[in-house]
Every structure is written in structure tokens, then in C-alpha cells.
Design a protein around this motif. Structure first.
Motif, short mmCIF file in Angstrom:
data_model
loop_
_atom_site.label_atom_id
_atom_site.label_comp_id
_atom_site.label_asym_id
_atom_site.label_seq_id
_atom_site.Cartn_x
_atom_site.Cartn_y
_atom_site.Cartn_z
N THR A 160 39.98 57.70 51.27
CA THR A 160 39.17 57.85 50.30
C THR A 160 37.69 57.80 50.06
O THR A 160 37.11 57.47 51.00
N GLU A 161 37.05 58.55 49.37
CA GLU A 161 35.52 57.26 49.02
C GLU A 161 35.23 56.22 49.06
O GLU A 161 33.93 55.69 49.44
N TYR A 162 36.09 55.31 49.08
CA TYR A 162 35.87 53.69 49.70
C TYR A 162 35.70 53.28 50.43
O TYR A 162 35.09 52.16 51.04
N LYS A 163 36.43 54.04 51.72
CA LYS A 163 37.06 54.38 52.96
C LYS A 163 37.24 52.64 53.44
O LYS A 163 36.23 52.11 53.90
N MET A 164 38.65 52.08 52.63
CA MET A 164 38.64 50.67 52.72
C MET A 164 39.54 49.69 53.38
O MET A 164 40.75 50.86 53.11
N THR A 165 40.10 49.38 54.43
CA THR A 165 41.15 49.30 55.46
C THR A 165 41.58 47.40 54.97
O THR A 165 40.60 46.78 54.78
N ARG A 166 43.25 47.69 54.48
CA ARG A 166 43.46 46.27 53.45
C ARG A 166 44.27 45.37 55.02
O ARG A 166 45.03 46.34 56.04
N THR A 167 43.53 44.70 54.99
CA THR A 167 43.83 44.02 56.54
C THR A 167 44.85 42.41 55.97
O THR A 167 45.87 41.21 56.45
N ASP A 168 44.88 41.89 54.23
CA ASP A 168 44.90 41.10 53.77
C ASP A 168 46.55 40.93 53.45
O ASP A 168 47.63 42.06 53.95
N LYS A 169 47.16 40.23 53.79
CA LYS A 169 48.78 39.39 53.30
C LYS A 169 49.24 38.82 52.28
O LYS A 169 47.89 38.31 51.59
N VAL A 170 50.62 38.99 51.49
CA VAL A 170 50.77 37.98 50.35
C VAL A 170 51.22 36.50 51.33
O VAL A 170 51.81 36.75 51.29
N VAL A 171 50.38 35.67 50.72
CA VAL A 171 49.92 34.42 51.19
C VAL A 171 49.82 33.08 49.51
O VAL A 171 49.45 33.96 49.19
N PRO A 172 50.75 32.38 49.68
CA PRO A 172 50.39 31.53 48.83
C PRO A 172 49.32 30.97 48.80
O PRO A 172 48.09 31.09 49.17
N LEU A 173 48.72 30.27 47.69
CA LEU A 173 47.25 30.46 47.14
C LEU A 173 46.71 29.24 48.38
O LEU A 173 45.44 29.03 49.05
N SER A 174 47.60 27.86 48.51
CA SER A 174 47.04 26.90 49.20
C SER A 174 46.45 27.36 50.76
O SER A 174 46.80 26.52 51.59
N GLU A 175 46.90 28.35 50.98
CA GLU A 175 46.73 28.81 52.68
C GLU A 175 45.87 29.74 53.10
O GLU A 175 45.32 29.57 53.97
N LEU A 176 44.91 29.83 51.72
CA LEU A 176 43.54 30.34 51.65
C LEU A 176 42.42 29.47 51.88
O LEU A 176 42.16 28.77 51.19
N LYS A 177 41.48 29.72 51.94
CA LYS A 177 40.11 28.82 52.68
C LYS A 177 39.30 29.43 51.89
O LYS A 177 39.03 30.59 51.90
N PHE A 178 38.75 29.37 50.37
CA PHE A 178 37.94 29.69 49.63
C PHE A 178 37.30 28.50 48.90
O PHE A 178 38.25 27.68 48.57
N ASP A 179 36.33 28.52 48.20
CA ASP A 179 35.43 27.27 47.21
C ASP A 179 36.27 27.82 45.84
O ASP A 179 35.53 29.65 45.60
N PRO A 180 36.94 27.34 45.73
CA PRO A 180 37.80 28.10 44.01
C PRO A 180 36.21 28.51 42.54
O PRO A 180 35.78 27.11 42.61
N ILE A 181 36.54 29.13 42.09
CA ILE A 181 35.36 29.77 40.94
C ILE A 181 36.12 28.63 39.78
O ILE A 181 37.65 28.79 39.89
#
Length: 278
Positions: A256-277
Motif C-alpha cells: 500500500t502507499e503506507y508500506k507499514m509492517t505490523r509487528t505488535d501483538k495483542v497484549v494486556p495494557l499492563s505489559e506495555l511500557k509507555f507514558d499514559p496520556i
């Protein structure tokens, strides 16, 4: 012995016994044989009218259809504005909000989120001749975005001046007309605008530093544990079966024009490392 108290207690107990428990939204969906999904009204590649059929089409539309299929019901798409994605769920007008919905603390106070199915970025694009190279270069500057979105929030968090519109197309036009220095949106939409600008209008480029990272999930009304559990179960199954990747590749993948590959998996939010908005 106080027979009046005993009688009143018995009446209250009997009344409580006959009051039905609040039905989980999952039961209603199955009974109605319909899954009502809120999607964007016109934000490709997530959801927008197909130019030929005028039917809604896009990643979120297909994801809603895949979930409905797993539930054994039909999918009913309801196009909504960016800012209506949460209220439509809260008011019970839809069962799910499948609309590139980023997790934020304020949204999580109002609705229930599913497990995230990918980690998105809010990106800033500006005219190619703009001297800025990082988001701090745009502090105090007027930046366009869609109203009520995390894009708008990222502009505010950067201490820039938000100029908001009902849709990203209008926000982009404002930048083309010189009314704003740049526009913030999800990676896919901003990539599309940059590509379009190479042959039409003022040429744009993307600032490499993301304005914001955000987990994307599905929104549901609170206090529906059976529905929440079922949606998470279905998302994990669709992920394991490769169906989410198939839908992703159709709308956002390498061809597609976006040329993006999905590498994420469905995981509980608690397993992600990010700063909550907020």
C-alpha cells in the motif's frame, strides 16, 4: 418481637430477589444478532466511504466485521466524528468504538478499553522548507489537528497552539493555506498526506521525532465484564490466526502507499511500557 420490622425486611428481601441483574452488553449483542461499531466518518485508511460503492471501507471496518463474524452476528457500521467516539459508547448508541482509539487516562475513566492491538504514533508534518527538525522547535507555534483527538492533545502537551477541525482533511488544508505551521495525526494519515503533496499542493515532510506514543484498543461501555473478556479473547484469536495482520496488510501493508509492517501483538495494557496520556 417486632413483627413490623420482620415483615418489612421480608418484603425488601423478596423485592430484591425479583429485580433482575443488569444484563451484560454481550447478551444484548447476541440477542439482537448485530454488533454496532462506531468508526471514523472519513479518515482513510481506517474508515471512509468507498468512492465506487459509497459503502464504508477501511481497516477498522474490516476489524469490526471480523469481530462480528467471531460472535456469529452481523456488523453494523456507524460513522462518527473523531470527538464522538467515546460519547457514542457511553450513551449506548453503539456497542464498540473501533476507530483507531488511543488509550488515555481521561477516556479510561469514561469507557472500558480492550487489550491494545498496536502501538501508534502521533506524527507532525510540515512544509519541506520549514527549518524545524524536532518537536521542541514547534513550541508556541500554531499546529493543526482534528478536534477531540489525541493529536490535539499531543499539540497541547508540546505547548504548541492547537488549531482544530472536525476532520484531518480540513486540518491539512489549513496548513496548505498557511494558517498553521504543521499538522499532527497518526502515522498512516500523515504518510498519505506527505505522499500526496509530492504531486499536489505545497510539498510536506515528516518530523522524525514522534509527538506521542499511544496504545490503540477498542472502546466499550464500562461494567460489562463478559463483553470485555469476549472482545479480548477474539482479538487474541484474530491475532494468533493472522487475521489482524491480513487486514493490516490490506490497508496499511508493504503493498500500500503506507508500506507499514505490523509487528505488535495483542497484549494486556499492563505489559506495555509507555507514558499514559492524561
Amino acid at each position: 418481637m417486632n413483627w413490623k420490622c420482620i415483615t418489612l425486611t421480608a418484603i425488601l428481601a423478596t423485592s430484591a430477589a425479583v429485580i433482575p441483574a443488569k444484563a451484560d452488553q454481550l447478551d444484548t449483542i447476541v440477542a439482537n444478532k448485530t454488533l454496532r461499531c462506531a468508526t471514523f466518518a472519513d479518515v482513510p485508511p481506517f474508515a471512509s466511504p468507498d468512492p465506487k460503492t459509497r459503502e464504508m471501507a477501511g481497516f477498522d471496518v474490516d476489524l469490526c466485521g471480523a469481530i462480528a463474524k467471531e460472535l456469529g452476528v452481523k456488523a453494523e457500521i456507524k460513522p462518527v466524528s473523531v470527538e464522538a467516539r467515546v460519547p457514542e459508547v457511553k450513551l449506548g448508541r453503539v456497542d464498540l468504538s473501533v476507530a483507531n482509539l488511543a488509550y488515555t487516562q481521561s477516556r479510561a475513566e469514561q469507557i472500558q478499553f480492550s487489550d491494545p492491538y498496536y502501538l501508534a504514533k502521533e506524527m507532525l508534518i510540515v512544509p519541506v522548507d520549514d527549518p524545524g527538525t524536532k518537536k521542541s522547535d514547534f513550541v508556541g507555534q500554531r499546529i493543526a489537528s482534528s478536534k477531540g483527538s489525541t493529536s490535539e492533545l499531543s499539540v497541547k502537551l508540546n505547548k504548541s497552539e492547537p488549531l482544530t477541525f472536525q476532520d484531518t482533511a480540513s486540518a491539512y488544508l489549513a496548513v496548505q493555506q498557511g494558517k498553521a505551521r504543521g499538522i499532527v495525526g497518526n502515522t498512516m494519515t500523515m504518510t498519505k498526506f506527505v505522499n500526496e503533496s509530492k504531486t499536489k499542493g505545497k510539498q510536506m515532510r515528516m518530523i522524525e521525532e514522534p509527538m506521542l506514543f499511544q496504545p490503540i484498543g477498542i472502546g466499550m461501555a464500562k461494567d460489562n465484564p463478559a463483553l470485555t473478556a469476549k472482545i479480548n479473547e477474539i482479538l487474541r484469536k484474530l491475532d494468533a490466526d493472522g487475521e489482524i495482520n491480513r487486514i493490516w496488510d490490506k490497508w496499511l501493508g508493504p503493498n500500500t502507499e503506507y508500506k507499514m509492517t505490523r509487528t505488535d501483538k495483542v497484549v494486556p495494557l499492563s505489559e506495555l511500557k509507555f507514558d499514559p496520556i492524561p
